[in-house]
Design a protein around this motif. Sequence first.
Motif, short mmCIF file in Angstrom:
data_model
loop_
_atom_site.label_atom_id
_atom_site.label_comp_id
_atom_site.label_asym_id
_atom_site.label_seq_id
_atom_site.Cartn_x
_atom_site.Cartn_y
_atom_site.Cartn_z
N ALA A 1 43.10 4.23 57.71
CA ALA A 1 43.69 3.15 58.51
C ALA A 1 44.12 1.94 57.69
N ASP A 2 43.45 1.67 56.56
CA ASP A 2 43.81 0.49 55.76
C ASP A 2 45.08 0.69 54.95
N THR A 3 45.49 1.93 54.75
CA THR A 3 46.59 2.16 53.81
C THR A 3 47.85 2.76 54.45
N VAL A 4 47.74 3.30 55.65
CA VAL A 4 48.92 3.93 56.26
C VAL A 4 49.93 2.86 56.70
N THR A 5 51.18 3.04 56.29
CA THR A 5 52.25 2.08 56.62
C THR A 5 53.13 2.63 57.74
N ASP A 6 54.01 1.78 58.25
CA ASP A 6 54.97 2.24 59.27
C ASP A 6 55.86 3.35 58.70
N ALA A 7 56.20 3.23 57.43
CA ALA A 7 57.03 4.27 56.80
C ALA A 7 56.28 5.61 56.76
N ASP A 8 54.97 5.55 56.55
CA ASP A 8 54.16 6.79 56.55
C ASP A 8 54.18 7.44 57.93
N LEU A 9 54.21 6.63 58.96
CA LEU A 9 54.25 7.17 60.32
C LEU A 9 55.62 7.78 60.63
N VAL A 10 56.67 7.15 60.11
CA VAL A 10 58.02 7.71 60.27
C VAL A 10 58.09 9.07 59.58
N TRP A 11 57.50 9.15 58.40
CA TRP A 11 57.46 10.41 57.65
C TRP A 11 56.71 11.48 58.44
N LEU A 12 55.55 11.09 58.98
CA LEU A 12 54.77 12.03 59.79
C LEU A 12 55.60 12.55 60.95
N GLU A 13 56.26 11.62 61.63
CA GLU A 13 57.06 12.01 62.80
C GLU A 13 58.16 13.00 62.39
N SER A 14 58.74 12.82 61.22
CA SER A 14 59.83 13.70 60.77
C SER A 14 59.35 15.13 60.52
#
Length: 249
Positions: free
Chosen positions: A65-78
């Motif tokens: 939780a301390d390191t995940v960024t919004d970009a990481d979530l976009v990547w996950l979604e992709s």
Amino acid sequence: MFTDTHFHLDHDFYEDYHQVLERAREVGVSLFLVSACSKESIREIWMMEDVKDVYFTIGYHPSEADTVTDADLVWLESLLSHKKVVGIGEIGLDYHYGKKNREKQIALFRKQLELAQKYQMPVVIHTRDAMQETYDILKEYSVKGVLHCFSGSVEMAKAFIARGFLLGIGGVVTFTNSKLYQVVDAVSLSSLLLETDSPYLAPVPYRGSINGPWNIPVIAKKIAEVKGVSTEEVGRITTANACQLFDLQ
Ligand code: NI
């Protein structure tokens, strides 16, 4: 036939995943769900992309939780539309080491529940010292899934099942000091999935050694004893449960 619905592909423990799968297949475990819940493991998982009967659940564990960024979530979604990706997880809350980043954990959990809802994908829930709060948050979303490595009370088990969740049962059920057999006894086999959470949590009598999907029949045997059915029956029903939840053929 058995299914391991939750294990980790960890290079520090396994030198060769082909060997891991082969050893499991030899004892009747033939369907596998690998859990990748950090950026590193999500990157690594694609080496198994072409392996038959292996599927992935991907997501960010609360410890990230301390390191995940919004970009990481976009990547996950992709990655969610990939044919091997069948669920989001493990995601959830973990207060075992304190609640210092509670807000961040909750925010990360909610963002991934929104993805699950958007794409109608099942979730794999990790919850530790946070059972009630996990339940209260899940109630706000229209998602189904599994409580990975379930360790709660019979009452909590029934509450989650009533919301359409299954319980992931692993090696802990074989531990002599565990009361998990009471939960297994109190709920229907149609609400259970088998998992090893390898390389952690090896069942009795292998406690302390490296766990692997090959130990699924040991867990199934314990559940069979509690339910008064055959080990094969436990394998058959829990495999059908996994196929239904994760929409596997
Ligand atoms: Ni796990």
